[in-house]
Design an enzyme around this catalytic site. Sequence first.
Site, PDB file in Angstrom:
ATOM      1  N   PHE A 527      -7.100   8.364  -6.941  1.00 39.86           N
ATOM      2  CA  PHE A 527      -7.766   8.000  -6.152  1.00 39.86           C
ATOM      3  C   PHE A 527      -8.600   8.910  -6.095  1.00 39.86           C
ATOM      4  O   PHE A 527      -9.841   8.877  -6.197  1.00 39.86           O
ATOM      5  CB  PHE A 527      -8.044   8.032  -4.754  1.00 39.86           C
ATOM      6  CG  PHE A 527      -6.849   6.826  -3.780  1.00 39.86           C
ATOM      7  CD1 PHE A 527      -6.509   5.975  -3.798  1.00 39.86           C
ATOM      8  CD2 PHE A 527      -5.266   7.323  -3.942  1.00 39.86           C
ATOM      9  CE1 PHE A 527      -5.914   4.660  -4.080  1.00 39.86           C
ATOM     10  CE2 PHE A 527      -4.605   6.385  -3.886  1.00 39.86           C
ATOM     11  CZ  PHE A 527      -4.483   5.005  -3.816  1.00 39.86           C
ATOM     12  N   ASP A 641       2.126   4.369  -1.845  1.00 40.35           N
ATOM     13  CA  ASP A 641       2.436   5.060  -2.850  1.00 40.35           C
ATOM     14  C   ASP A 641       2.975   5.988  -2.332  1.00 40.35           C
ATOM     15  O   ASP A 641       2.475   7.977  -3.352  1.00 40.35           O
ATOM     16  CB  ASP A 641       1.017   5.588  -3.487  1.00 40.35           C
ATOM     17  CG  ASP A 641       0.555   6.121  -4.470  1.00 40.35           C
ATOM     18  OD1 ASP A 641       2.141   6.571  -5.913  1.00 40.35           O
ATOM     19  OD2 ASP A 641      -0.150   6.598  -5.520  1.00 40.35           O
TER      20      ASP A 641
END
Length: 835
Positions: A527, A641
């Site tokens: 991210f 994740d």
Amino acid sequence: MFHLLISILWFFYFSQAISARDTITPIQPLAYNETLVSADGRFSLGFFTPGKSKNQYIGLWYNKMADKTPVWVANRKNPITSSTGLLSISSSTGELLIIDQNSTVVWSSNNTVTNMFNPVAQLLNSGNLVIKDANSSDDKFAWQGFDYPTDTLLEGMKMGVDFVTRLNRTLTAWTSESDPSPSQYYAMLDIHGDPQLVLCSGSKKVYRAGPWNGLRYSAIPATLTNYRFNFSFINNKKEISYYFTTIPSVLSKLAVDQSGELQRSLSVEGSGLWNIIWYAPMDQCDYMPQCGPFATCNQNNSPICDCIQGFKPKSPDQRIYREAANGCVRKTGLDCKNGTDSFLPIPNLKLPDTSNATVDTSLCLDECKVKCLSNCSCTAYALADVRNGGSGCIIWTNELTDLKVLANYAGGQELYVRLAAADLGQSPTTTRKSKKWIYILVIILPFFMLILAYIGSLLWRRKRRRMRAVEEINTLFHDRSNQGFVSGNDLELSRGSDHELPLLDLKTVAFATDNFSVANKLGEGGFGPVFKGKLGNGQEIAVKRLAKTSAQGMVEFKNEVLLIAKLQHRNLVRLLSCCIEGEERILIYEYMPNKSLDYFLFEKSKDQVLDWQTRFKIIIGIARGILYLHQDSRLRIIHRDLKASNILLDEEMNPKISDFGMARIFCADEAVGNTMKVVGTFGYMSPEYAMDGIFSQKSDVFSFGVLVLEIITGKKNRGVYLAAPHTNLLDHVWTLWKEGVSLQLVDESMGSYYSMNEVMRCIKVGLLCVQNHPEDRPFMSSVLLMLSGDNSLLPNPKEPGFAMRSGVTYQMESSSSKANPSSSNDMSVTLMEAR
Ligand SMILES: *[C@@H]1O[C@H](CO)[C@@H](O)[C@H](O)[C@H]1NC(C)=O
Ligand SMILES: *[C@@H]1O[C@H](CO)[C@@H](O)[C@H](O)[C@H]1NC(C)=O
Ligand SMILES: *[C@@H]1O[C@H](CO)[C@@H](O)[C@H](O)[C@H]1NC(C)=O
Ligand SMILES: *[C@@H]1O[C@H](CO)[C@@H](O)[C@H](O)[C@H]1NC(C)=O
Ligand SMILES: *[C@@H]1O[C@H](CO)[C@@H](O)[C@H](O)[C@H]1NC(C)=O
Ligand SMILES: *[C@@H]1O[C@H](CO)[C@@H](O)[C@H](O)[C@H]1NC(C)=O
Ligand SMILES: *[C@@H]1O[C@H](CO)[C@@H](O)[C@H](O)[C@H]1NC(C)=O
Ligand SMILES: *[C@@H]1O[C@H](CO)[C@@H](O)[C@H](O)[C@H]1NC(C)=O
Ligand SMILES: *[C@@H]1O[C@H](CO)[C@@H](O)[C@H](O)[C@H]1NC(C)=O
């Protein structure tokens, strides 16, 4: 020959007598460099210096366990500060004394001795240090260590109040690892009303195990009271106390640890390792007071607090998720004089706080009901003793507080709540309601079918698009993301308090990170990059600068972050703040200098090898963290994740999950369990998620299973396994498991010092979690139980989902149904061609 035998016997007699005595006499005190050992060798007692402290204490520890932390300390408040000391017994008073270098008495047992001719102190096999007369053979002790527990209840040790001796035996945590003095956390028997086991922090009750129901405390799961234990509760004029014993091959202890958790540990004798099989508080509903009076707390509901039937929220203008948190009031007042009130049975409960309740052991359930009806202030009743069909009667005459709905297996109790007739007789309305529903269904069903068909076609198109997404992800995630060397500290849930998350402005963040300099970069995640920073006040932070791909608006983003920041658990990294300015979206976490799990597991050249006990602790910690994410009442986060590099470790090697809620922050508009954008990491993704983008708690469970197997084997799942080039870790584990030789999997760097039982259990749990079909995989709550329970309780795992088997095949169906050609098989072909 005979002489030789005799001399050998003498040798043994002497060597034992010299190296391991269990008795102190006035002429033979215990020096600072000696230990007493109980006759059976189970316990040792001697001077010790905890952690970083320089002080010396007299402590008792399990001689044969790897963990030598003392379970009992004589002088926890009065340490010796000089370098040497002595534990001796006074021949005149019979008192046990701890004496420092200057011959000052720093601690005394203070027993008021009667006529002892020959006082000695002896360490018994139970771990009890006693003062007695050497000449008397009975077990009347002038003093015993068991009367003064520290933080641990040992087998046979009593907890509770003795009205004759005026002893009040509580378990009080150590202040820190280096300081055994009492902290604010303690467990005690609250003898008001129906006696209960409670955990306190200072004067505040934090957790209540509930009243004794004949077998166990009301909130303790029935599964704990199995054949291995005998739990005993004494409640009479002389004493109110609790103790336990175990079968000979098992050790157990109950302790309040430094974080204020009550923990029951178990060890199979010979394994040398402890295993925490139960702890509290375990979830939000365990904390007092979570919901107000007349509300039940159910961890599986959202919101967790709910009014009992016949009650309504006291302050209905509260935000929805806390509606019943301030408690509930009756919809209809009781009608005691006319005698029309009746009772609503609520099953599976931890009984409400009994500190103001009254108990009558002579009544049966029907008499209990009559007694409650006849007393206008009675609000509820329940059985006091559930054994032999039930007997005794608990009556509540005040508000009902701290009601928790327990899981089915936990074996909670039934509570009968008094209601006005108007609030009870709801059955006719419900049937009318359900009839209405049938009408509505009949009318709506055709439309519903149409919509389903439409969604089906949409999904099919999505599936194909997702195939392409998977390929992209494959290339995208091949660089090992190593972001986030951050950590939260051991915070408890900040219940109720709703402090705002402070916002940092961009200038401050830029200054803290030296304008996001490369030198401060910690890593690059899926991210965005993570930087180390330092605030003006010296606090170190980890700064995650999110990639500018989120279409989310500022308000939505802020709302999401505020929600995520409220998730606080000792096994989650703590989000401190955020920064939103223009295009910038930045998250600020607490920084921790330690490394992530993958570093310890996979970088074998490192000298820091994880022993099994630490690995097991990490597995349990991760499981607790995920369980919290999955079951948190407000958010129910699916991590999506989970992987070794997202598990950070603090100084004590406690695992902290990082990057949770990221999927939510990034695609908050996609609340459904189906997403266009597959976030995740190969090797950890479940088949249904990698292929169809279908995520659920069960896809996290899959990732957890992979993690467990990686922790046991020290091998990475994505890495191609050398011995057989075309298989991956799951494949390898499965093969060895089927051959019954799964212990070969254990990371060699652990040596042979591990509990076979625990390792086998973890392998099995790991395999259960990575099963191909999501519905076969257990929920995290079961996973935690399995990890701490009995091996024989586990089902046998089915074949794993080899989602990411390196470049060979993609297996959608289990091997038994391979013959059945389906669309999913077509998909696997597409994937193979794409690679
Ligand atoms: C303990 O230390 C003293 C000296 O301080 C020494 O004479 C003695 O042998 C030591 N005992 C043991 C058991 O090490
Ligand atoms: C022991 O006595 C000496 C001299 O009187 C003093 O300096 C020292 O502080 C004392 N040590 C302790 C632990 O009391
Ligand atoms: C023993 O008595 C002394 C003096 O009254 C007191 O200071 C000390 O704390 C007592 N020790 C214990 C273990 O209670
Ligand atoms: C107690 O036992 C010791 C030997 O262990 C002996 O010498 C002594 O006389 C005994 N005293 C009494 C009062 O029995
Ligand atoms: C026992 O000690 C605890 C902790 O100090 C205290 O809260 C409790 O009231 C005591 N119980 C009795 C019966 O004195
Ligand atoms: C519990 O107590 C019963 C009866 O006293 C005894 O038969 C049993 O062996 C005990 N079990 C354990 C685990 O101590
Ligand atoms: C009790 O019954 C009487 C007569 O049925 C009724 O008038 C009265 O309201 C009732 N009392 C209550 C508190 O409901
Ligand atoms: C018990 O009664 C006291 C005094 O009425 C009250 O302050 C307290 O809140 C009650 N406790 C509970 C658990 O209801
Ligand atoms: C109702 O029960 C409470 C608690 O047992 C008792 O204190 C009270 O006196 C009772 N009231 C009546 C009217 O019996």
